[in-house]
Write a protein that holds these residues in place. Sequence first.
Motif, PDB file in Angstrom:
ATOM      1  N   HIS A 113       0.824  -1.201   0.000  1.00 53.21           N
ATOM      2  CA  HIS A 113       0.000   0.000   0.000  1.00 53.21           C
ATOM      3  C   HIS A 113       0.861   1.256   0.000  1.00 53.21           C
ATOM      4  N   THR A 114       1.980   1.232   0.714  1.00 60.69           N
ATOM      5  CA  THR A 114       2.885   2.381   0.714  1.00 60.69           C
ATOM      6  C   THR A 114       3.513   2.563  -0.659  1.00 60.69           C
ATOM      7  N   THR A 115       3.936   1.457  -1.264  1.00 60.67           N
ATOM      8  CA  THR A 115       4.519   1.517  -2.607  1.00 60.67           C
ATOM      9  C   THR A 115       3.536   2.120  -3.602  1.00 60.67           C
ATOM     10  N   LYS A 116       2.273   1.706  -3.521  1.00 61.26           N
ATOM     11  CA  LYS A 116       1.284   2.225  -4.467  1.00 61.26           C
ATOM     12  C   LYS A 116       1.065   3.728  -4.270  1.00 61.26           C
ATOM     13  N   CYS A 117       1.130   4.184  -3.032  1.00 58.82           N
ATOM     14  CA  CYS A 117       1.031   5.635  -2.798  1.00 58.82           C
ATOM     15  C   CYS A 117       2.203   6.372  -3.424  1.00 58.82           C
ATOM     16  N   LEU A 118       3.405   5.810  -3.295  1.00 60.00           N
ATOM     17  CA  LEU A 118       4.580   6.421  -3.900  1.00 60.00           C
ATOM     18  C   LEU A 118       4.475   6.431  -5.419  1.00 60.00           C
ATOM     19  N   LEU A 119       4.039   5.311  -5.996  1.00 56.12           N
ATOM     20  CA  LEU A 119       3.875   5.240  -7.448  1.00 56.12           C
ATOM     21  C   LEU A 119       2.888   6.290  -7.933  1.00 56.12           C
ATOM     22  N   ARG A 120       1.769   6.366  -7.235  1.00 56.66           N
ATOM     23  CA  ARG A 120       0.752   7.336  -7.643  1.00 56.66           C
ATOM     24  C   ARG A 120       1.272   8.766  -7.511  1.00 56.66           C
ATOM     25  N   GLY A 121       1.997   9.050  -6.421  1.00 57.30           N
ATOM     26  CA  GLY A 121       2.543  10.385  -6.233  1.00 57.30           C
ATOM     27  C   GLY A 121       3.551  10.767  -7.293  1.00 57.30           C
ATOM     28  N   ALA A 122       4.248   9.755  -7.851  1.00 57.09           N
ATOM     29  CA  ALA A 122       5.237  10.009  -8.898  1.00 57.09           C
ATOM     30  C   ALA A 122       4.629  10.013 -10.293  1.00 57.09           C
ATOM     31  N   GLY A 123       3.312   9.836 -10.376  1.00 59.21           N
ATOM     32  CA  GLY A 123       2.654   9.838 -11.673  1.00 59.21           C
ATOM     33  C   GLY A 123       2.769   8.534 -12.433  1.00 59.21           C
ATOM     34  N   LEU A 124       3.135   7.449 -11.741  1.00 58.79           N
ATOM     35  CA  LEU A 124       3.231   6.141 -12.384  1.00 58.79           C
ATOM     36  C   LEU A 124       1.905   5.404 -12.237  1.00 58.79           C
ATOM     37  N   SER A 285      -7.119  -4.443 -22.372  1.00 57.74           N
ATOM     38  CA  SER A 285      -7.290  -4.424 -23.829  1.00 57.74           C
ATOM     39  C   SER A 285      -7.050  -3.045 -24.425  1.00 57.74           C
ATOM     40  N   ASP A 286      -7.058  -2.000 -23.576  1.00 58.28           N
ATOM     41  CA  ASP A 286      -6.773  -0.652 -24.050  1.00 58.28           C
ATOM     42  C   ASP A 286      -5.279  -0.354 -24.071  1.00 58.28           C
ATOM     43  N   PHE A 287      -4.458  -1.376 -23.740  1.00 59.31           N
ATOM     44  CA  PHE A 287      -2.989  -1.281 -23.728  1.00 59.31           C
ATOM     45  C   PHE A 287      -2.472  -0.326 -22.656  1.00 59.31           C
ATOM     46  N   LYS A 288      -3.299   0.007 -21.675  1.00 64.56           N
ATOM     47  CA  LYS A 288      -2.838   0.833 -20.573  1.00 64.56           C
ATOM     48  C   LYS A 288      -2.279  -0.078 -19.482  1.00 64.56           C
ATOM     49  N   PRO A 289      -1.000   0.088 -19.125  1.00 65.21           N
ATOM     50  CA  PRO A 289      -0.421  -0.777 -18.098  1.00 65.21           C
ATOM     51  C   PRO A 289      -0.656  -0.229 -16.695  1.00 65.21           C
ATOM     52  N   TYR A 290      -0.755  -1.136 -15.736  1.00 62.14           N
ATOM     53  CA  TYR A 290      -0.863  -0.778 -14.323  1.00 62.14           C
ATOM     54  C   TYR A 290       0.227  -1.542 -13.568  1.00 62.14           C
ATOM     55  N   ILE A 291       1.005  -0.851 -12.765  1.00 66.17           N
ATOM     56  CA  ILE A 291       2.020  -1.516 -11.960  1.00 66.17           C
ATOM     57  C   ILE A 291       1.333  -2.218 -10.786  1.00 66.17           C
ATOM     58  N   LEU A 292       1.527  -3.540 -10.701  1.00 64.51           N
ATOM     59  CA  LEU A 292       0.982  -4.312  -9.581  1.00 64.51           C
ATOM     60  C   LEU A 292       1.879  -4.177  -8.355  1.00 64.51           C
ATOM     61  N   GLU A 293       3.168  -4.391  -8.548  1.00 63.78           N
ATOM     62  CA  GLU A 293       4.103  -4.230  -7.443  1.00 63.78           C
ATOM     63  C   GLU A 293       5.532  -4.189  -7.961  1.00 63.78           C
ATOM     64  N   VAL A 294       6.414  -3.713  -7.102  1.00 67.42           N
ATOM     65  CA  VAL A 294       7.843  -3.644  -7.390  1.00 67.42           C
ATOM     66  C   VAL A 294       8.542  -4.646  -6.486  1.00 67.42           C
ATOM     67  N   ASN A 295       9.330  -5.537  -7.071  1.00 72.14           N
ATOM     68  CA  ASN A 295      10.032  -6.579  -6.324  1.00 72.14           C
ATOM     69  C   ASN A 295      11.528  -6.282  -6.364  1.00 72.14           C
ATOM     70  N   PRO A 296      12.080  -5.664  -5.315  1.00 67.86           N
ATOM     71  CA  PRO A 296      13.482  -5.276  -5.356  1.00 67.86           C
ATOM     72  C   PRO A 296      14.456  -6.442  -5.258  1.00 67.86           C
ATOM     73  N   ASN A 297      14.089  -7.523  -4.594  1.00 67.71           N
ATOM     74  CA  ASN A 297      14.952  -8.701  -4.498  1.00 67.71           C
ATOM     75  C   ASN A 297      14.178  -9.935  -4.937  1.00 67.71           C
ATOM     76  N   PRO A 298      13.807 -10.026  -6.217  1.00 68.35           N
ATOM     77  CA  PRO A 298      13.057 -11.205  -6.655  1.00 68.35           C
ATOM     78  C   PRO A 298      13.950 -12.443  -6.636  1.00 68.35           C
ATOM     79  N   GLU A 299      13.318 -13.598  -6.695  1.00 70.67           N
ATOM     80  CA  GLU A 299      14.088 -14.837  -6.743  1.00 70.67           C
ATOM     81  C   GLU A 299      14.968 -14.851  -7.992  1.00 70.67           C
ATOM     82  N   ILE A 300      16.237 -15.220  -7.818  1.00 70.80           N
ATOM     83  CA  ILE A 300      17.171 -15.231  -8.954  1.00 70.80           C
ATOM     84  C   ILE A 300      17.799 -16.609  -9.128  1.00 70.80           C
ATOM     85  N   SER A 301      17.064 -17.659  -8.792  1.00 71.93           N
ATOM     86  CA  SER A 301      17.559 -19.007  -9.083  1.00 71.93           C
ATOM     87  C   SER A 301      17.531 -19.229 -10.591  1.00 71.93           C
TER      88      SER A 301
END
Length: 351
Positions: A113-124, A285-301
């Motif tokens: 929820h905090t990340t989404k507030c930051l994204l929205r505040g940055a215009g993303l 279908s309108d090709f508008k993307p929405y960021i679901l989440e940002v994963n700074p340390n995703p699995e890298i196996s």
Amino acid sequence: MKPASVLVLYNHPLLPLTHPDADSENSVVEIAEAMAKVLVDAGYHVSLLGLKQDPTELWRELEARQPSAVLNLFEGNLDDPETESYVAGLLQWKGIPFTGSPMETLALARAKHTTKCLLRGAGLPTSDFYVVNELPLPPSPISFPVIVKPARQDASVGVNQSSVCTDALQVEQRVKVLLETYGAPVIVEEFVRGRELNVALLELPTLEFLPPAEIIFPEERPGYWPILTYDGKWKPGTPDYETQPPEYPADLSPEIIAMLGKYAMDAYRLLGCRDYARVDFRMGSDFKPYILEVNPNPEISDAAGFAGCLGSADLKYKEFLVRLIQQTIGRTERPRPTFAMDQVVPPTPPA
């Protein structure tokens, strides 16, 4: 010349095997051992540490082993996910170079929820949402359907087919389950119908995005929602796992790829990510993307989606891992003052 030493740090499994979320926790042991072998083959002196719940264990082991760098695979204990950022903070405090994002970034990204507030505040672009800390539910400011998730978990923990709700009663029931299982807060988001796309990012040392990947869902039908569930991510043999294959790379136009890449890099910089990350999108279908989440340390196996994206960019997995360690060893972490931990006198127990 003595080879550089690398400590592979991961979370020791704590949940019983019968726990519904045990699969994601136990997989990290095999991942750590496989990555350690890659680094041994590359000429590094490698040791492993499965960290349990006592943070002083990490401090003692760092003192004893004095590694040149830490390959940080620690994802936080499932009963206390904030420990992911705490461990990064201890590494920063100790002044030992480590892979991946710093403490502040991990703490931010952990709170969806905090990340989404930051994204929205940055215009993303990100979907509408609201947060629930306790029942009863507030009046919903967004339309149905919605998807309900624990706000401080990752790896699709707490996400299943019941996560998508089409009325207030379903939302209340799902929120109740998540509050009891994972605690507050719970995030309720607008459910975006469309394609699910992942953009992996590398900063070795220049930030770049890799060709996007896509999770291929079966057609939506009664009783089934096209979402990446916990089973779909972690449990081979389950219907969700077997019917949701990733596609590397996604079939997208150059214009869409460039747009996703720009948004992903903007989000990476916004949260202060480092070395590598993954940004997940939904695109309608309108090709508008929405960021679901940002994963700074995703699995890298070598079996994870991130590795699949590396393959799309013709970057060998072993090369990525060695370059990551080389860059980390060359990084200087500024240690915090040592008196805070080293000179603390434990209180005398009462008689």
